[in-house]
Design a protein around this motif. Sequence first.
Motif, PDB file in Angstrom:
ATOM      1  N   ILE A  61     -28.549  41.941 -44.981  1.00  0.00           N
ATOM      2  CA  ILE A  61     -29.575  42.241 -45.774  1.00  0.00           C
ATOM      3  C   ILE A  61     -30.225  41.080 -46.461  1.00  0.00           C
ATOM      4  N   SER A  62     -31.392  41.118 -46.073  1.00  0.00           N
ATOM      5  CA  SER A  62     -32.378  39.888 -46.635  1.00  0.00           C
ATOM      6  C   SER A  62     -33.567  40.164 -46.858  1.00  0.00           C
ATOM      7  N   TYR A  63     -34.345  39.518 -47.834  1.00  0.00           N
ATOM      8  CA  TYR A  63     -35.469  39.893 -48.257  1.00  0.00           C
ATOM      9  C   TYR A  63     -36.324  38.762 -48.869  1.00  0.00           C
ATOM     10  N   PRO A  64     -37.552  38.803 -48.987  1.00  0.00           N
ATOM     11  CA  PRO A  64     -38.256  37.567 -49.608  1.00  0.00           C
ATOM     12  C   PRO A  64     -37.756  37.658 -51.004  1.00  0.00           C
ATOM     13  N   TRP A  65     -37.716  36.026 -51.337  1.00  0.00           N
ATOM     14  CA  TRP A  65     -37.454  35.867 -52.719  1.00  0.00           C
ATOM     15  C   TRP A  65     -37.785  34.452 -53.041  1.00  0.00           C
ATOM     16  N   GLU A  66     -37.948  34.045 -54.297  1.00  0.00           N
ATOM     17  CA  GLU A  66     -38.367  32.981 -54.814  1.00  0.00           C
ATOM     18  C   GLU A  66     -37.268  31.548 -54.599  1.00  0.00           C
ATOM     19  N   LEU A  67     -37.729  30.845 -54.137  1.00  0.00           N
ATOM     20  CA  LEU A  67     -36.658  29.609 -53.947  1.00  0.00           C
ATOM     21  C   LEU A  67     -36.177  29.060 -55.055  1.00  0.00           C
ATOM     22  N   GLY A  68     -35.046  29.116 -55.219  1.00  0.00           N
ATOM     23  CA  GLY A  68     -34.379  28.309 -56.525  1.00  0.00           C
ATOM     24  C   GLY A  68     -34.044  29.473 -57.308  1.00  0.00           C
ATOM     25  N   ALA A  69     -34.038  30.737 -57.111  1.00  0.00           N
ATOM     26  CA  ALA A  69     -33.764  31.927 -57.929  1.00  0.00           C
ATOM     27  C   ALA A  69     -32.685  32.670 -57.111  1.00  0.00           C
ATOM     28  N   ILE A  70     -31.863  33.419 -57.821  1.00  0.00           N
ATOM     29  CA  ILE A  70     -31.106  34.250 -57.205  1.00  0.00           C
ATOM     30  C   ILE A  70     -30.982  35.818 -57.936  1.00  0.00           C
ATOM     31  N   PRO A  71     -31.087  36.807 -57.282  1.00  0.00           N
ATOM     32  CA  PRO A  71     -31.124  38.077 -57.981  1.00  0.00           C
ATOM     33  C   PRO A  71     -29.752  38.341 -58.704  1.00  0.00           C
ATOM     34  N   PRO A  72     -29.884  39.268 -59.815  1.00  0.00           N
ATOM     35  CA  PRO A  72     -28.428  39.400 -60.557  1.00  0.00           C
ATOM     36  C   PRO A  72     -27.748  40.561 -59.671  1.00  0.00           C
ATOM     37  N   LEU A  73     -26.447  40.125 -59.483  1.00  0.00           N
ATOM     38  CA  LEU A  73     -25.642  41.061 -58.854  1.00  0.00           C
ATOM     39  C   LEU A  73     -25.273  42.312 -59.485  1.00  0.00           C
ATOM     40  N   ASN A  74     -25.464  43.510 -58.020  1.00  0.00           N
ATOM     41  CA  ASN A  74     -25.524  44.886 -58.406  1.00  0.00           C
ATOM     42  C   ASN A  74     -26.415  45.341 -59.441  1.00  0.00           C
ATOM     43  N   SER A  75     -27.783  44.848 -59.351  1.00  0.00           N
ATOM     44  CA  SER A  75     -28.641  45.302 -60.226  1.00  0.00           C
ATOM     45  C   SER A  75     -29.962  45.698 -59.366  1.00  0.00           C
ATOM     46  N   PRO A  76     -30.862  46.517 -59.621  1.00  0.00           N
ATOM     47  CA  PRO A  76     -32.146  46.852 -58.914  1.00  0.00           C
ATOM     48  C   PRO A  76     -33.013  45.450 -59.002  1.00  0.00           C
ATOM     49  N   LEU A  77     -33.733  45.431 -58.046  1.00  0.00           N
ATOM     50  CA  LEU A  77     -34.744  44.401 -57.911  1.00  0.00           C
ATOM     51  C   LEU A  77     -36.248  44.981 -58.514  1.00  0.00           C
ATOM     52  N   GLY A  78     -36.457  46.193 -58.081  1.00  0.00           N
ATOM     53  CA  GLY A  78     -37.724  46.685 -58.517  1.00  0.00           C
ATOM     54  C   GLY A  78     -38.745  46.513 -57.386  1.00  0.00           C
ATOM     55  N   THR A  79     -38.969  45.185 -57.102  1.00  0.00           N
ATOM     56  CA  THR A  79     -39.712  44.702 -55.949  1.00  0.00           C
ATOM     57  C   THR A  79     -39.566  43.425 -55.403  1.00  0.00           C
ATOM     58  N   VAL A  80     -39.919  42.961 -54.310  1.00  0.00           N
ATOM     59  CA  VAL A  80     -39.895  41.812 -53.666  1.00  0.00           C
ATOM     60  C   VAL A  80     -41.230  41.121 -53.724  1.00  0.00           C
ATOM     61  N   PRO A  81     -41.247  39.625 -53.887  1.00  0.00           N
ATOM     62  CA  PRO A  81     -42.492  39.081 -53.485  1.00  0.00           C
ATOM     63  C   PRO A  81     -43.165  39.444 -52.304  1.00  0.00           C
ATOM     64  N   LYS A  82     -44.641  39.766 -52.358  1.00  0.00           N
ATOM     65  CA  LYS A  82     -45.333  40.102 -50.933  1.00  0.00           C
ATOM     66  C   LYS A  82     -45.561  38.819 -50.344  1.00  0.00           C
ATOM     67  N   GLU A  83     -45.918  37.446 -50.827  1.00  0.00           N
ATOM     68  CA  GLU A  83     -45.843  36.247 -50.406  1.00  0.00           C
ATOM     69  C   GLU A  83     -44.755  35.390 -50.580  1.00  0.00           C
ATOM     70  N   SER A  84     -44.081  35.144 -49.577  1.00  0.00           N
ATOM     71  CA  SER A  84     -42.739  34.166 -50.052  1.00  0.00           C
ATOM     72  C   SER A  84     -42.473  33.353 -48.826  1.00  0.00           C
ATOM     73  N   ALA A  85     -42.180  32.055 -48.946  1.00  0.00           N
ATOM     74  CA  ALA A  85     -41.839  31.348 -47.813  1.00  0.00           C
ATOM     75  C   ALA A  85     -40.135  31.328 -47.692  1.00  0.00           C
ATOM     76  N   THR A  86     -39.647  32.104 -48.764  1.00  0.00           N
ATOM     77  CA  THR A  86     -38.171  31.953 -48.805  1.00  0.00           C
ATOM     78  C   THR A  86     -37.442  33.454 -48.338  1.00  0.00           C
ATOM     79  N   LEU A  87     -36.577  33.676 -47.520  1.00  0.00           N
ATOM     80  CA  LEU A  87     -35.799  34.724 -47.156  1.00  0.00           C
ATOM     81  C   LEU A  87     -34.517  34.655 -47.933  1.00  0.00           C
ATOM     82  N   TYR A  88     -33.997  35.508 -48.730  1.00  0.00           N
ATOM     83  CA  TYR A  88     -32.845  35.399 -49.434  1.00  0.00           C
ATOM     84  C   TYR A  88     -31.856  36.415 -48.507  1.00  0.00           C
ATOM     85  N   LEU A  89     -30.777  35.715 -48.343  1.00  0.00           N
ATOM     86  CA  LEU A  89     -29.590  36.440 -47.414  1.00  0.00           C
ATOM     87  C   LEU A  89     -28.764  37.117 -48.640  1.00  0.00           C
ATOM     88  N   HIS A  90     -29.027  38.293 -48.866  1.00  0.00           N
ATOM     89  CA  HIS A  90     -28.211  39.093 -49.852  1.00  0.00           C
ATOM     90  C   HIS A  90     -26.865  39.151 -49.321  1.00  0.00           C
TER      91      HIS A  90
END
Length: 166
Positions: A61-90
């Motif tokens: 599972i991967s999705y666009p995300w902000e470089l230098g930031a991590i999503p909280p564990l076991n929490s909804p994201l709500g949305t992902v950035p439409k324009e991001s040069a970073t792919l977060y490998l969840h």
Amino acid sequence: MTRAIWRQMSDKDIDGVMAVAEQAFPDHPEEVAVFKERLALYPAGCFALADPSDTILGYCISYPWELGAIPPLNSPLGTVPKESATLYLHDLALHHDARSQGYTKEILHRLDEKMAQQNGGAIALVSVNSSVPFWESNGFVVQSTPALTKKLESYGADARYMVKNF
């Protein structure tokens, strides 16, 4: 014997994905709603490893995300950035029976190709379960970011933020 294949994940795969996640990450449980939301938000970054009988042996599972930031564990994201040069490998997890057969390299190669086509960018992740050497062998580098120190604690004592630049 026919090998399992990586394919796009679908809603029907969630139960199998949950079974692999529970086995692979017993110290980092996430609710089914988290997996369903990630799939709904960015299906292009969600893959299932299925054997010929369609049993799920792994997932990515991967999705666009902000470089230098991590999503909280076991929490909804709500949305992902439409324009991001970073792919977060969840998550990238394999059932015990599917390990050491080259499946991880296959899916990482697919993600690498996707990022290379973007002419730059990065893949970021949080390494857990003492997996830093594995990720380093695949081109990821530990990033010591004081701003992430507190957030990484929720992932465990050995958690490290890692990045692979393209």
